[in-house]
Write a protein that holds these residues in place. Structure first.
Motif, PDB file in Angstrom:
ATOM      1  N   GLN A  23       0.837  -1.204   0.000  1.00 13.09           N
ATOM      2  CA  GLN A  23       0.000   0.000   0.000  1.00 13.09           C
ATOM      3  C   GLN A  23       0.866   1.245   0.000  1.00 13.09           C
ATOM      4  OE1 GLN A  23      -2.897  -0.346   3.257  1.00 13.09           O
ATOM      5  NE2 GLN A  23      -4.402  -0.961   1.726  1.00 13.09           N
ATOM      6  N   PHE A  35      -3.543   3.797  -2.195  1.00  8.55           N
ATOM      7  CA  PHE A  35      -3.778   2.848  -3.273  1.00  8.55           C
ATOM      8  C   PHE A  35      -2.918   1.611  -3.040  1.00  8.55           C
ATOM      9  CE2 PHE A  35       0.041   4.948  -4.796  1.00  8.55           C
ATOM     10  CZ  PHE A  35       0.738   3.970  -5.492  1.00  8.55           C
ATOM     11  N   THR A  36      -3.316   0.519  -3.641  1.00 10.43           N
ATOM     12  CA  THR A  36      -2.575  -0.737  -3.532  1.00 10.43           C
ATOM     13  C   THR A  36      -1.803  -0.986  -4.820  1.00 10.43           C
ATOM     14  OG1 THR A  36      -4.219  -1.709  -2.037  1.00 10.43           O
ATOM     15  CG2 THR A  36      -2.762  -3.235  -3.192  1.00 10.43           C
ATOM     16  N   TYR A  50     -12.527  -0.475  -7.504  1.00  9.42           N
ATOM     17  CA  TYR A  50     -13.549  -1.419  -7.057  1.00  9.42           C
ATOM     18  C   TYR A  50     -14.780  -0.684  -6.523  1.00  9.42           C
ATOM     19  CZ  TYR A  50     -10.098  -5.117  -7.576  1.00  9.42           C
ATOM     20  OH  TYR A  50      -9.173  -5.988  -8.100  1.00  9.42           O
ATOM     21  N   ASP A  52     -16.080  -0.590  -3.732  1.00  9.59           N
ATOM     22  CA  ASP A  52     -15.860   0.050  -2.428  1.00  9.59           C
ATOM     23  C   ASP A  52     -14.873   1.211  -2.530  1.00  9.59           C
ATOM     24  OD1 ASP A  52     -13.521  -1.300  -2.878  1.00  9.59           O
ATOM     25  OD2 ASP A  52     -13.543  -2.460  -1.024  1.00  9.59           O
ATOM     26  N   LYS A  54     -11.880   1.189  -3.666  1.00 12.54           N
ATOM     27  CA  LYS A  54     -10.477   0.793  -3.502  1.00 12.54           C
ATOM     28  C   LYS A  54      -9.749   0.957  -4.837  1.00 12.54           C
ATOM     29  CE  LYS A  54      -7.577  -3.198  -2.331  1.00 12.54           C
ATOM     30  NZ  LYS A  54      -7.587  -4.635  -1.952  1.00 12.54           N
ATOM     31  N   VAL A  56      -6.449   0.123  -7.149  1.00 14.49           N
ATOM     32  CA  VAL A  56      -5.377  -0.864  -7.290  1.00 14.49           C
ATOM     33  C   VAL A  56      -4.644  -0.635  -8.606  1.00 14.49           C
ATOM     34  CG1 VAL A  56      -4.786  -3.304  -7.454  1.00 14.49           C
ATOM     35  CG2 VAL A  56      -6.645  -2.583  -5.950  1.00 14.49           C
TER      36      VAL A  56
END
Length: 246
Positions: A23, A35-36, A50, A52, A54, A56
């Motif tokens: 992360q 962010f991932t 995503y 939710d 999120k 990535v």
């Protein structure tokens, strides 16, 4: 889930590690945003958002957080539009299994009625989902999930067989699976394995049929290319309207 792809060349020889997720933070909208970064054996960068919200970034193993941040900055307009669109979607409510609660089955609203009996059973009676449980019944949620999987499997099997024949894709399709998926309604890999989201049990059959055709089209074209949409439009001309129903 929404995805943005960009083809890219590998910078250096890949190390032996298969997948690394970390992360990171970047400045966006005058605030710190998490962010991932997921690095794996791949040739291109992709940006995924995503439901939710999120964020990535998927990248080749040789890329680092600085590369990912530059990629995010370059595609801020797309990112902002996608986040705004997803934020406007109604959030999916947690399914509650209790007498009197509503239950959506193949697009039809039912009312749950849980009764005691000598043998566990789940049956649809007109507008009622009647669940008969015994004193020894445990893990009711799991039992209902297994029932949903069995019911959806029947629908999916019929539709995949029907459309695989029409599209002459029988030899390309190897296996059909159903499981819980967080961000996709379906997927297709390069081995011919089609996977469908168990949550499709809530959607009407016409929508499920669209997802089946969509994934079968990936047997011919894995990416969402112009050719893919040409194939999809050929076999499902109304796909845009059905997609909105999801």
């Amino acid at each position: 889930m929404f995805t943005f792809f960009r083809r890219t060349k590998q910078k250096r020889t890949q190390p032996t590690t298969q997948r690394i997720s970390t992360q990171h933070i970047f400045d966006w909208r005058d605030q710190k945003t998490v962010f991932t970064l997921t690095r794996s054996f791949r040739r291109k960068l992709s940006l995924q958002v995503y439901p939710d919200l999120k964020i990535v970034v998927r990248a080749p193993l040789t890329y680092n957080s600085t590369d990912a941040i530059l990629f995010l900055e370059k595609h801020q307009i797309w990112l902002e539009k996608t986040l705004t669109r997803l934020a406007a979607y109604p959030q999916k409510k947690e399914k509650i299994i209790a007498t009197g609660e509503k239950y959506l089955y193949l697009g039809k609203p039912l009312t749950i009625d849980i009764v005691d009996g000598l043998k566990f059973n789940i049956a649809i009676d007109h507008d009622t989902l009647r669940i008969t449980k015994t004193q020894k019944t445990k893990n009711l949620d799991k039992k209902i999930m297994l029932w949903e999987k069995a019911q959806l499997s029947i629908v999916i099997q019929q539709l995949t067989e029907k459309w695989a024949i029409q599209m002459q894709a029988q030899h390309r399709m190897q296996e059909v699976r159903i499981k819980k998926m967080k961000s996709r309604w379906g997927s297709c890999n390069n081995r011919g394995v089609l996977t469908f989201n168990l949550d499709l049990i809530e959607r009407r059959e016409a929508v499920i049929e669209y997802i089946v055709i969509h994934e079968l089209c990936h047997l011919f074209e894995l990416n969402h290319s112009t050719r893919f949409y040409a194939i999809l439009t050929k076999y499902c001309p109304q796909w845009r309207e059905l997609k909105k129903a999801l």
